[in-house]
Write a protein that holds these residues in place. Structure first.
Motif, PDB file in Angstrom:
ATOM      1  N   LEU A 134      -2.269   6.709  -0.975  1.00  0.00           N
ATOM      2  CA  LEU A 134      -1.948   6.685  -2.406  1.00  0.00           C
ATOM      3  C   LEU A 134      -2.439   7.966  -3.081  1.00  0.00           C
ATOM      4  N   GLU A 135      -3.644   8.383  -2.749  1.00  0.00           N
ATOM      5  CA  GLU A 135      -4.192   9.603  -3.350  1.00  0.00           C
ATOM      6  C   GLU A 135      -3.389  10.834  -2.924  1.00  0.00           C
ATOM      7  N   GLN A 136      -2.991  10.869  -1.653  1.00  0.00           N
ATOM      8  CA  GLN A 136      -2.191  11.997  -1.174  1.00  0.00           C
ATOM      9  C   GLN A 136      -0.823  12.011  -1.850  1.00  0.00           C
ATOM     10  N   ALA A 137      -0.201  10.837  -1.954  1.00  0.00           N
ATOM     11  CA  ALA A 137       1.124  10.751  -2.568  1.00  0.00           C
ATOM     12  C   ALA A 137       1.084  11.168  -4.027  1.00  0.00           C
ATOM     13  N   THR A 138       0.022  10.772  -4.727  1.00  0.00           N
ATOM     14  CA  THR A 138      -0.116  11.118  -6.142  1.00  0.00           C
ATOM     15  C   THR A 138      -0.395  12.612  -6.324  1.00  0.00           C
ATOM     16  N   ALA A 139      -1.351  13.124  -5.532  1.00  0.00           N
ATOM     17  CA  ALA A 139      -1.743  14.533  -5.675  1.00  0.00           C
ATOM     18  C   ALA A 139      -0.605  15.486  -5.322  1.00  0.00           C
ATOM     19  N   SER A 140       0.203  15.109  -4.341  1.00  0.00           N
ATOM     20  CA  SER A 140       1.267  16.009  -3.867  1.00  0.00           C
ATOM     21  C   SER A 140       2.649  15.627  -4.391  1.00  0.00           C
ATOM     22  N   SER A 141       2.705  14.610  -5.270  1.00  0.00           N
ATOM     23  CA  SER A 141       3.992  14.164  -5.835  1.00  0.00           C
ATOM     24  C   SER A 141       5.020  13.887  -4.737  1.00  0.00           C
ATOM     25  N   TRP A 142       4.629  13.098  -3.766  1.00  0.00           N
ATOM     26  CA  TRP A 142       5.524  12.781  -2.661  1.00  0.00           C
ATOM     27  C   TRP A 142       6.775  12.072  -3.141  1.00  0.00           C
ATOM     28  N   THR A 143       7.897  12.341  -2.495  1.00  0.00           N
ATOM     29  CA  THR A 143       9.124  11.601  -2.739  1.00  0.00           C
ATOM     30  C   THR A 143       9.052  10.267  -2.005  1.00  0.00           C
ATOM     31  N   ARG A 144      10.019   9.393  -2.304  1.00  0.00           N
ATOM     32  CA  ARG A 144      10.064   8.106  -1.610  1.00  0.00           C
ATOM     33  C   ARG A 144      10.225   8.325  -0.106  1.00  0.00           C
ATOM     34  N   GLU A 145      11.021   9.322   0.279  1.00  0.00           N
ATOM     35  CA  GLU A 145      11.249   9.597   1.696  1.00  0.00           C
ATOM     36  C   GLU A 145       9.960  10.049   2.380  1.00  0.00           C
ATOM     37  N   GLN A 146       9.160  10.858   1.686  1.00  0.00           N
ATOM     38  CA  GLN A 146       7.893  11.305   2.259  1.00  0.00           C
ATOM     39  C   GLN A 146       6.910  10.137   2.417  1.00  0.00           C
ATOM     40  N   ILE A 147       6.908   9.254   1.422  1.00  0.00           N
ATOM     41  CA  ILE A 147       6.042   8.073   1.512  1.00  0.00           C
ATOM     42  C   ILE A 147       6.483   7.182   2.658  1.00  0.00           C
ATOM     43  N   ALA A 148       7.800   6.991   2.787  1.00  0.00           N
ATOM     44  CA  ALA A 148       8.322   6.160   3.875  1.00  0.00           C
ATOM     45  C   ALA A 148       7.927   6.731   5.232  1.00  0.00           C
ATOM     46  N   GLU A 149       7.981   8.054   5.363  1.00  0.00           N
ATOM     47  CA  GLU A 149       7.618   8.692   6.623  1.00  0.00           C
ATOM     48  C   GLU A 149       6.131   8.533   6.919  1.00  0.00           C
ATOM     49  N   ALA A 150       5.299   8.670   5.887  1.00  0.00           N
ATOM     50  CA  ALA A 150       3.858   8.520   6.074  1.00  0.00           C
ATOM     51  C   ALA A 150       3.499   7.089   6.471  1.00  0.00           C
ATOM     52  N   VAL A 151       4.148   6.128   5.823  1.00  0.00           N
ATOM     53  CA  VAL A 151       3.895   4.717   6.155  1.00  0.00           C
ATOM     54  C   VAL A 151       4.376   4.410   7.570  1.00  0.00           C
ATOM     55  N   ARG A 152       5.536   4.928   7.907  1.00  0.00           N
ATOM     56  CA  ARG A 152       6.092   4.705   9.244  1.00  0.00           C
ATOM     57  C   ARG A 152       5.182   5.291  10.320  1.00  0.00           C
ATOM     58  N   SER A 153       4.658   6.471  10.071  1.00  0.00           N
ATOM     59  CA  SER A 153       3.762   7.111  11.033  1.00  0.00           C
ATOM     60  C   SER A 153       2.495   6.286  11.232  1.00  0.00           C
ATOM     61  N   TYR A 154       1.977   5.742  10.132  1.00  0.00           N
ATOM     62  CA  TYR A 154       0.750   4.948  10.234  1.00  0.00           C
ATOM     63  C   TYR A 154       0.989   3.640  10.987  1.00  0.00           C
ATOM     64  N   LEU A 155       2.164   3.040  10.772  1.00  0.00           N
ATOM     65  CA  LEU A 155       2.444   1.731  11.362  1.00  0.00           C
ATOM     66  C   LEU A 155       2.930   1.811  12.800  1.00  0.00           C
ATOM     67  N   GLU A 156       3.124   3.024  13.332  1.00  0.00           N
ATOM     68  CA  GLU A 156       3.539   3.140  14.730  1.00  0.00           C
ATOM     69  C   GLU A 156       2.475   2.519  15.628  1.00  0.00           C
ATOM     70  N   PRO A 157       2.879   1.825  16.686  1.00  0.00           N
ATOM     71  CA  PRO A 157       1.898   1.177  17.571  1.00  0.00           C
ATOM     72  C   PRO A 157       0.870   2.171  18.078  1.00  0.00           C
ATOM     73  N   LYS A 158      -0.391   1.766  18.060  1.00  0.00           N
ATOM     74  CA  LYS A 158      -1.471   2.657  18.479  1.00  0.00           C
ATOM     75  C   LYS A 158      -1.399   2.966  19.978  1.00  0.00           C
ATOM     76  N   SER A 159      -0.681   2.102  20.716  1.00  0.00           N
ATOM     77  CA  SER A 159      -0.609   2.278  22.162  1.00  0.00           C
ATOM     78  C   SER A 159       0.456   3.283  22.588  1.00  0.00           C
ATOM     79  N   SER A 160       1.242   3.790  21.602  1.00  0.00           N
ATOM     80  CA  SER A 160       2.286   4.740  21.967  1.00  0.00           C
ATOM     81  C   SER A 160       1.657   6.030  22.444  1.00  0.00           C
ATOM     82  N   HIS A 161       2.353   6.748  23.322  1.00  0.00           N
ATOM     83  CA  HIS A 161       1.820   7.956  23.915  1.00  0.00           C
ATOM     84  C   HIS A 161       2.500   9.195  23.352  1.00  0.00           C
ATOM     85  N   SER A 162       2.794   9.126  22.084  1.00  0.00           N
ATOM     86  CA  SER A 162       3.437  10.279  21.458  1.00  0.00           C
ATOM     87  C   SER A 162       2.453  11.427  21.375  1.00  0.00           C
ATOM     88  N   ALA A 163       2.980  12.629  21.218  1.00  0.00           N
ATOM     89  CA  ALA A 163       2.124  13.810  21.136  1.00  0.00           C
ATOM     90  C   ALA A 163       1.197  13.739  19.940  1.00  0.00           C
TER      91      ALA A 163
END
Length: 366
Positions: free
Chosen positions: A287-316
């Protein structure tokens, strides 16, 4: 049942008070002082009590500053509407019915009194509390800068007045109505909501509780549907089905997300995305990052999606120590800003921070 008379009466009376324009912001004015109408007077601000029934809880600071500057230059050009209070409520003599922004602007401008129209005792009797509350709600709903959370609360209050049930019961009633409406929509020869089978209001109040507890009474369903559709047609904003699907869920959002929407820091559609993060500390960081940087809805969606990705994934990204360090640092700093540490704990934290700083400096010198 003839609904028009009930709906139109407050608005006929409102027109007699100067029309809907009297409820909105002041308009450009000539340099000369405004002339009071015969039924208007100047009332000391310290005799006026603000109403706690106003659905608007926050005001746009920039627009309030603009209105205050206008009031300082031209005065209050449109009268506020006041209702006399019983003598027992001294030192206040009047309650503010309409014109809270003008009242606040006059107060901020340093005025000692304000142009006002006071309801007579006959008008108070004619305008029941429910009528005044309905018009106050509709006044606020017609303002363009009303945020989605306040708007949702205001519509719930309006429906509570329309159906004469407590406001906390309205969401459950609407979800129940939506459920039955979907169930009955495909049935053949289903009676439309044209008044067939209508019951008196007193009977509605007596039977509403039973209907909300899983009764399939068709007459009660038709009556409640008629009342709800009637209210939303009067608003002319969106359908009651859309309100149930897209606006009622706002009332279930975490308080920090609701407050961000109220403050205009977050669009309500993005707020629903942000609420998917159940970890309060991590949500606050985003929330603080989104407010400080005036994130768009798409940027917020991407940040939420990144956080909710399974922790067991082996992405880079998950396997990158630098990314993990940045996330840990952000969470730690957010907690430190809010923490109320004792002097001893502050000294311990300072020592750890100095160690961290030494690591950073040694790495930059290598």
């Amino acid at each position: 049942m003839v609904k028009a008379a009930k709906s139109e009466r407050p608005y006929r009376e409102l027109r007699s008070l100067g029309g809907l324009s009297s409820l909105y912001d002041v308009s450009p004015a000539p340099a000369s002082a405004p002339v009071l109408a015969p039924d208007e007077c100047q009332v000391p601000l310290n005799q006026i009590q603000r109403s706690n029934k106003n659905p608007r809880k926050s005001f746009n600071a920039a627009k309030m500053a603009q209105l205050t500057a206008s009031v300082q230059k031209y005065g209050v050009l449109e009268a506020v509407l006041l209702k006399p209070l019983p003598a027992a409520q001294e030192p206040f003599r009047y309650e503010l019915v309409f014109g809270e922004r003008r009242y606040l602007a006059a107060e901020a401008a340093g005025l000692s009194e304000i142009r006002a129209r006071i309801l007579t005792s006959e008008e108070v009797q004619q305008w029941k509390e429910v009528d005044i509350a309905q018009i106050r709600l509709i006044e606020n709903l017609n303002r363009e800068d009303l945020n989605a959370v306040e708007e949702t609360h205001a519509i719930v209050e309006l429906l509570a007045l329309q159906l004469q049930v407590p406001a906390p019961e309205i969401p459950r009633l609407l979800y129940r109505l939506h459920q039955q409406h979907r169930k009955r929509r495909g049935e053949e020869n289903h009676a439309s909501h044209t008044g067939v089978g209508m019951v008196p209001l007193t009977s509605l109040n007596e039977q509403l509780s039973q209907w909300m507890n899983n009764s399939d009474d068709a007459v009660m369903f038709e009556r409640v549907l008629w009342e709800v559709e009637y209210a939303f047609e009067g608003l002319g904003r969106f359908s009651w089905q859309s309100f149930v699907q897209h606006r009622l869920p706002l009332l279930n959002l975490p308080l920090d997300v609701q407050n961000a929407i109220r403050a205009g820091q977050l669009p309500y559609s993005a707020g629903k995305l942000m609420a998917r993060i159940t970890d309060k500390d991590q949500r606050q960081v985003l929330l603080e990052q989104a407010t400080a940087s005036s994130w768009t809805r798409e940027q917020i969606a991407e940040a939420v999606r990144s956080y909710l990705e399974p922790k067991s994934s082996h992405s880079a990204q998950d396997s990158d120590p630098t990314t993990k360090f940045q996330e840990t640092l952000q969470t730690t700093m957010s907690k430190l800003r809010k923490a109320k540490l004792t002097p001893k704990k502050c000294a311990e934290a300072e020592k750890l921070l100095q160690q961290l700083l030494a690591i950073v400096e040694s790495d930059s010198n290598s």
